[in-house]
Write a protein that holds these residues in place. Structure first.
Motif, short mmCIF file in Angstrom:
data_model
loop_
_atom_site.label_atom_id
_atom_site.label_comp_id
_atom_site.label_asym_id
_atom_site.label_seq_id
_atom_site.Cartn_x
_atom_site.Cartn_y
_atom_site.Cartn_z
N GLN A 83 0.83 -1.21 0.00
CA GLN A 83 0.00 0.00 0.00
C GLN A 83 0.87 1.27 0.00
O GLN A 83 0.34 2.37 -0.07
N LEU A 84 2.18 1.08 0.10
CA LEU A 84 3.08 2.25 0.19
C LEU A 84 3.82 2.46 -1.12
O LEU A 84 3.99 1.52 -1.91
N SER A 85 4.30 3.69 -1.33
CA SER A 85 5.13 3.96 -2.51
C SER A 85 6.54 3.41 -2.24
O SER A 85 6.89 3.09 -1.10
N GLY A 86 7.35 3.35 -3.29
CA GLY A 86 8.73 2.85 -3.14
C GLY A 86 9.51 3.66 -2.11
O GLY A 86 10.23 3.11 -1.27
N GLY A 87 9.34 4.98 -2.15
CA GLY A 87 10.05 5.85 -1.21
C GLY A 87 9.58 5.62 0.22
O GLY A 87 10.38 5.56 1.16
N ARG A 135 8.27 2.85 1.40
CA ARG A 135 8.77 1.52 1.85
C ARG A 135 10.21 1.62 2.29
O ARG A 135 10.61 1.02 3.28
N GLN A 136 11.00 2.41 1.54
CA GLN A 136 12.40 2.52 1.92
C GLN A 136 12.52 3.25 3.26
O GLN A 136 13.34 2.89 4.10
N ARG A 137 11.65 4.23 3.51
CA ARG A 137 11.65 4.91 4.81
C ARG A 137 11.30 3.93 5.94
O ARG A 137 11.87 3.99 7.03
N VAL A 138 10.35 3.03 5.67
CA VAL A 138 9.97 2.03 6.68
C VAL A 138 11.18 1.13 6.97
O VAL A 138 11.50 0.85 8.13
N SER A 139 11.89 0.70 5.91
CA SER A 139 13.01 -0.20 6.21
C SER A 139 14.14 0.55 6.93
O SER A 139 14.84 -0.03 7.75
N ILE A 140 14.25 1.85 6.67
CA ILE A 140 15.25 2.64 7.43
C ILE A 140 14.81 2.74 8.90
O ILE A 140 15.62 2.58 9.82
N ALA A 141 13.50 2.95 9.13
CA ALA A 141 12.99 3.03 10.51
C ALA A 141 13.31 1.73 11.25
O ALA A 141 13.76 1.75 12.41
N ALA A 183 16.45 2.07 -6.96
CA ALA A 183 15.16 1.75 -7.57
C ALA A 183 14.19 2.94 -7.54
O ALA A 183 13.05 2.80 -7.97
N LEU A 184 14.64 4.08 -7.04
CA LEU A 184 13.71 5.21 -6.85
C LEU A 184 13.99 6.33 -7.85
O LEU A 184 15.10 6.45 -8.37
N ASP A 185 12.96 7.18 -8.09
CA ASP A 185 13.21 8.29 -9.02
C ASP A 185 14.08 9.35 -8.34
O ASP A 185 14.29 9.33 -7.12
N VAL A 186 14.60 10.27 -9.15
CA VAL A 186 15.65 11.18 -8.68
C VAL A 186 15.21 12.02 -7.48
O VAL A 186 15.99 12.22 -6.55
N ILE A 187 13.95 12.49 -7.49
CA ILE A 187 13.51 13.36 -6.39
C ILE A 187 13.41 12.56 -5.09
O ILE A 187 13.92 12.99 -4.04
N VAL A 188 12.85 11.35 -5.17
CA VAL A 188 12.73 10.53 -3.96
C VAL A 188 14.14 10.09 -3.49
O VAL A 188 14.42 10.04 -2.30
N GLN A 189 14.99 9.82 -4.47
CA GLN A 189 16.38 9.46 -4.16
C GLN A 189 17.03 10.54 -3.28
O GLN A 189 17.64 10.25 -2.25
N ARG A 190 16.84 11.79 -3.67
CA ARG A 190 17.40 12.92 -2.93
C ARG A 190 16.80 12.99 -1.51
O ARG A 190 17.50 13.23 -0.53
N GLN A 191 15.48 12.75 -1.41
CA GLN A 191 14.83 12.80 -0.08
C GLN A 191 15.39 11.70 0.84
O GLN A 191 15.61 11.93 2.02
N ILE A 192 15.61 10.51 0.28
CA ILE A 192 16.14 9.41 1.11
C ILE A 192 17.58 9.73 1.55
O ILE A 192 17.97 9.48 2.70
N MET A 193 18.34 10.33 0.64
CA MET A 193 19.71 10.72 1.01
C MET A 193 19.68 11.79 2.11
O MET A 193 20.45 11.73 3.06
N ASP A 194 18.76 12.75 1.98
CA ASP A 194 18.61 13.78 3.02
C ASP A 194 18.29 13.12 4.36
O ASP A 194 18.82 13.50 5.40
N LEU A 195 17.40 12.12 4.30
CA LEU A 195 16.99 11.44 5.52
C LEU A 195 18.18 10.73 6.18
O LEU A 195 18.39 10.84 7.39
N LEU A 196 18.96 10.00 5.38
CA LEU A 196 20.12 9.28 5.95
C LEU A 196 21.09 10.28 6.59
O LEU A 196 21.63 10.04 7.67
#
Ligand code: ATP
Ligand code: SF4
Ligand code: MG
Length: 317
Positions: free
Chosen positions: A152-156, A158-164, A182-195
């Motif tokens: 039910q979640l988007s790829g981004g 789901r990746q946040r859940v696995s980071i949690a 596996a993520l598009d460029v904008i979500v990629q940047r958000q995940i990098m910001d999160l890390l």
């Protein structure tokens, strides 16, 4: 001065397959301190994931770790077995993968899956459930996501859940293996910001595994360049990106398109070697524009000053 958290000493990992031995990681040593964001970069098949798994003593068969030490916060992970090892995974070091679907159970709610990580490490269920809400907030997800299923979640998301789940037990080291490929460029940047944000808030060491040196140079404080199972250059981002020494690092950087300077990428000619035979000399020799006779011998990894290490005969005698 931030303190040393991770010390990898002469780590070697080989796969003993029916078709021969794969020399995946050979004699790798490096260290990282609190809050370091280390990027491990290199082409496909250079041994990056194998090294990442070995830090958790999680190399799948027919792989075997042959030595020597992976010390996190004073504990040698390679010496741990059974229950002690299980506890270290999660509380000392944990890992995030490219495909969160591979780690998340499709038929269980994500909140329960995050809570389970903590319960398995002795946290009371009620306490774990409370912490799920905090963890979801820490990865910028709304609390109601806890009752969703992975599909039910988007790829981004789901990746946040696995980071949690990976940071639930406050590990000292977080290994992220191509977490945004596996993520598009904008979500990629958000995940990098999160890390990056998690690293700052928790003092964790983040080890980002990526084939993308441009991505690595945006975030990392230190860069390790891997070629054919060995680290060939290691140092601060400013040293490795602005003053690269190894011909392979220079090749990787020239293969990135430079929009500002309107330069075309120049891919490195040739292919990486087959790791099914041991490398006697410098493995980059067949592709190196500076190859010399001495390069038939293995160059040592030397500190050329200020923690900038390079393994190349151009800098050794
Ligand atoms: P990629 O960027 O494609 O993910 P990588 O740098 O992560 O590559 P590894 O996956 O660590 O590289 O692989 C290193 C070497 O070990 C390769 O030659 C690969 O074929 C081999 N290898 C990896 N896993 C196994 C396995 N389970 N059995 C046999 N050989 C393996
Ligand atoms: Fe090139 Fe020799 Fe240096 Fe290897 S050791 S990168 S072949 S100059
Ligand atoms: Mg990999």
């Amino acid at each position: 001065m931030s303190s040393l958290v991770l010390s990898v000493e002469e780590l070697t990992v080989r796969y003993f397959t029916r078709r021969g031995v794969v020399y995946a990681v050979e004699n790798v040593s490096f260290s990282a301190s609190q809050r370091d964001f280390v990027a491990l970069v290199g082409e496909s098949g250079s041994g990056k994931s194998t090294l990442g798994y070995a830090l958790l003593k999680l190399v799948p068969p027919p792989g075997r770790i042959l030595g020597k030490r992976v010390v996190i916060d004073g504990v040698d992970i390679l010496k741990l077995e059974g229950e002690e090892l299980r506890r270290a995974r999660g509380s000392l070091i944990s890992m995030v993968f490219q495909d969160p679907f591979a780690t998340l159970d499709p038929v269980r709610r994500v909140g329960d899956q995050i809570a389970e990580v903590m319960v398995e490490h002795g946290v009371a269920l009620e306490e774990a459930r409370k912490r799920v809400a905090e963890l979801l907030e820490a990865v910028n997800l709304p609390a109601h996501i806890a009752s969703s299923y992975p599909h039910q979640l988007s790829g981004g998301q789901r990746q946040r859940v696995s980071i949690a789940a990976a940071i639930a037990l406050n590990p000292k080291v977080l290994v992220a293996d191509e977490p945004t490929t596996a993520l598009d460029v904008i979500v990629q940047r958000q995940i990098m910001d999160l890390l990056d944000d998690i690293r700052r808030r928790t003092n964790m060491v983040v080890l980002l595994i990526t084939h993308d040196i441009a991505l690595a140079s945006e975030r990392a404080s230190k860069i390790a360049v891997m070629y054919a199972g060995r680290i060939v250059e290691y140092g601060s981002k400013s040293d490795v990106i602005e003053k690269p020494l190894h011909p392979y690092t220079r090749g990787l950087l020239s293969s990135v398109p430079d929009i500002e300077r309107a330069e075309w990428p120049r891919p490195i000619p040739g292919l990486p070697p087959d790791l099914r035979s041991p490398q006697r000399g410098c493995a980059f020799k067949p592709r190196c524009p500076h190859a010399m006779e001495v390069c038939d011998k293995l160059p040592p990894l030397l500190d050329v000053g200020g923690g900038h290490f390079v393994s190349c005969w151009l800098y050794s005698s």
